[in-house]
Enzyme design. Structure first.
Site, short mmCIF file in Angstrom:
data_model
loop_
_atom_site.label_atom_id
_atom_site.label_comp_id
_atom_site.label_asym_id
_atom_site.label_seq_id
_atom_site.Cartn_x
_atom_site.Cartn_y
_atom_site.Cartn_z
N SER A 26 0.82 -1.22 0.00
CA SER A 26 0.00 0.00 0.00
C SER A 26 0.86 1.27 0.00
O SER A 26 1.55 1.55 -0.98
CB SER A 26 -0.94 -0.04 1.20
OG SER A 26 -1.91 0.95 1.13
N ASP B 109 9.74 5.60 -10.18
CA ASP B 109 9.25 6.21 -11.42
C ASP B 109 9.99 7.50 -11.77
O ASP B 109 10.16 7.83 -12.94
CB ASP B 109 7.75 6.48 -11.32
CG ASP B 109 6.92 5.22 -11.52
OD1 ASP B 109 7.49 4.18 -11.86
OD2 ASP B 109 5.68 5.29 -11.34
N LYS C 141 -0.59 -4.12 -3.42
CA LYS C 141 -1.90 -3.61 -3.00
C LYS C 141 -2.07 -2.20 -3.56
O LYS C 141 -1.51 -1.24 -3.05
CB LYS C 141 -2.03 -3.59 -1.47
CG LYS C 141 -3.39 -3.07 -1.00
CD LYS C 141 -3.48 -3.05 0.52
CE LYS C 141 -4.86 -2.54 0.96
NZ LYS C 141 -5.07 -1.12 0.67
#
Length: 556
Positions: free
Chosen positions: A294, A305, A319
């Site tokens: 999460s 990223d 998740k």
């Protein structure tokens, strides 16, 4: 004239279709509301009739709760009903705060005991120790109680008292504790791995997680660190806002960190960094594993990223679902999945599709063939649909069966209690080593205690024997099987010598926990952590950092 008639006809058709569509939408909506109302009425009627006619007395509230939970289980594991009596536990999960004594408790070998008193809180201040067995809480005998029941008895309003009776070795002690507001830090430990490398352990994302990390980072920078390891291994996640602010510590203002997309427009949001970073250039490693989930995955994935950090460890849990707490009547609430989150590259890392379940009711994994490629800021290929994959993978540490047995049968734990009673102090977490003398004391103490086990090789031979009997080959090879058994039958005495180093390591962790608590255990673990070793190898090699962050290493 013809064109005018044609235009009127088209306009009339469009109007008819719009009205028809609205009527259909209204009808469908009404049909759906009627279906919900009808089934709720049936459910209420059923409970009333069961309460009246069932042969035995029923607990209607319990039945309804079971029904609610069964209904929610059909959706996903994260949508859950929270009755009023569980509100405090739910608040603890989200805020990290509660009124209590500040101790982790659990059951070992059928005994409820203190597993870890948190430093600086009432239990530790009053002298409760790891291994203290609970006998009574106030006037309630708790020896046969569930751990959760004991925990509930220990919790209560701030500045109220609670008396506990514990057994320590052969002694019985009574201790009076004053409950305090317990605020569990999201950063149980931070420090320097070497002169230039800082380390921050982030264990949760409750309220103030970002502030806790920020404080640790600023302190480490004041100590002269020039590189950093952020550890989110085993971190189950928590508050989304805290994850965004932690990412903001390392990337500039105005950058997208995550967006949430769901069925309702009201849950669609874009979360961006809003402050100037603390340090946007410090070489950074984020440690992840299969239990990072999460919010942990948002932090790790966003930094990956933006090519801001190197991820080391193992693939994360996967998740990518967002939950929202919605109040219900009578102070109950439901935590319901309302959206999926997408990190800056555009990928969603949710690994399980709960809308497609097998006959056992389990959600389906997304096959590799359906995973999509995305790109980081520097053009590295990353994939969706299965958690966050590390840039550098490390192997899990494995232990011998004898070590597992000694831990599982509580022999390591019990020796820790004995050692602590007999020794007032030990060296610091990084300096302490179990000496050969202490190890021999442990081996002598094991004499007569049960800790038998089956080695991997012995299990393989047992399986071979079963298959040979099943397939009628046993008589032909039984002599060879018996010879193998004799050669590989383990000797516990020999295994205590062969696996001495790893058993010593387990002993060290247990003993350090008695003197230095949770922080000491984390600090000591840095000495023998392969992920830390890998991090240092990369962080001390600028060309390797550049190579990892600029070369595409992931292929579909």
């Amino acid at each position: 004239m013809i064109n005018k008639f044609k235009n009127k006809s088209i306009l009339g058709l469009v109007t008819f279709l719009l009205i028809s569509g609205l009527m259909l939408s209204f009808t469908l909506k009404n049909d759906k509301l009627f279906t919900i109302a009808k089934n709720l009425d049936i459910f209420a009627s059923l409970v009333r009739e069961l309460d009246s006619y069932y042969v035995d007395e029923i607990d209607a509230e319990e039945l309804v709760t079971i029904g609610i939970n069964a209904m929610l289980e059909e959706l996903d594991p994260y949508t859950e009903y929270i009755p009023e009596e569980n509100a405090d536990d739910f608040r603890l999960l989200t805020t990290g705060e509660y009124g209590g004594v500040g101790a982790l408790i659990g059951n070992r070998a059928g005994k409820n005991m203190v597993l870890m008193p948190y430093k600086g809180f009432p239990a530790q201040s009053a002298g409760l120790r790891i291994g203290d067995e609970f006998l009574k809480v106030d006037s309630v005998n708790v020896q046969e109680k569930e751990t959760a029941d004991i925990s509930a008895l220990l919790k209560g309003p701030e500045n109220t008292t609670v008396s506990v009776q514990v057994k320590r070795g052969e002694d019985t002690l009574s201790v009076e504790l004053v409950r305090k507001k317990i605020v569990i830090s999201n950063v149980p430990y931070y420090g320097k791995v070497d002169n230039q490398t800082g380390y921050i352990k982030l264990s949760d994302f409750t309220t103030n997680a970002a502030a806790d990390v920020r404080k640790a980072l600023i302190d480490l920078k004041s100590q002269g660190i020039t590189r950093l390891i952020l550890d989110v291994r085993d971190n189950p996640g928590g508050i989304l806002k805290e994850a965004v602010e932690i990412v903001n510590l390392f990337i500039p203002k105005g950058k997208e960190v995550v967006r949430t997309i769901g069925k309702l427009e009201s849950v669609n949001s874009v979360y961006k960094t809003t402050k100037s970073p603390v340090d946007k250039d410090i070489p950074l490693v984020v440690l992840i594993n299969e239990r990072s989930a999460s919010a942990s995955e948002i932090v790790a994935g966003a930094l990956q990223d933006y090519d801001r950090a190197i991820l080391i460890g193992k693939k994360t849990f996967g998740k990518g679902l967002v939950q929202t707490s919605i109040p219900l009547s009578y102070n109950s609430q439901v935590k319901v999945t309302t959206a999926k989150y997408y990190i800056p590259s555009g990928r969603c890392i949710q690994a399980i599709d709960y809308s497609k379940k097998d006959i056992s009711g389990n959600g389906s994994s997304i096959p590799d063939s359906l995973r999509n490629e995305f790109k980081t800021k520097n053009g590295r290929i990353v994939l969706d649909g299965a958690g966050i994959e590390p840039d550098t993978k490390t192997e899990s540490k494995t232990y011998a069966p004898i070590t597992y047995s000694l831990v599982a049968r509580n022999h390591i734990f019990d020796f820790g209690n004995k050692f602590f009673i007999e020794n007032k102090e030990i060296a610091g977490p990084r300096e302490f080593k179990v000496s050969d003398q202490v190890y021999e004391e442990f081996v002598d103490w094991l004499e007569g205690k049960e800790y038998d086990y089956t080695t991997f090789v012995e299990k393989s031979i047992e399986d071979l024997e079963k298959y040979a009997e099943k397939e009628k080959y046993y008589e032909d090879i039984k002599n060879q099987i018996e010879d193998l058994k004799k050669k590989v039958t383990h000797s516990k005495e020999q295994d205590l010598i062969t696996f001495k180093d790893e058993i010593k390591e387990a002993l060290e962790d247990e003993l350090i926990s008695r003197y230095y608590y949770q922080e000491g255990v984390i600090e000591a673990s840095l000495k023998n952590d392969p992920d830390i070793e890998q991090s240092l190898e990369i962080l001390t090699n600028p060309s390797e950092i550049k190579n990892i962050l600029t070369v595409s290493t992931k292929k579909k």
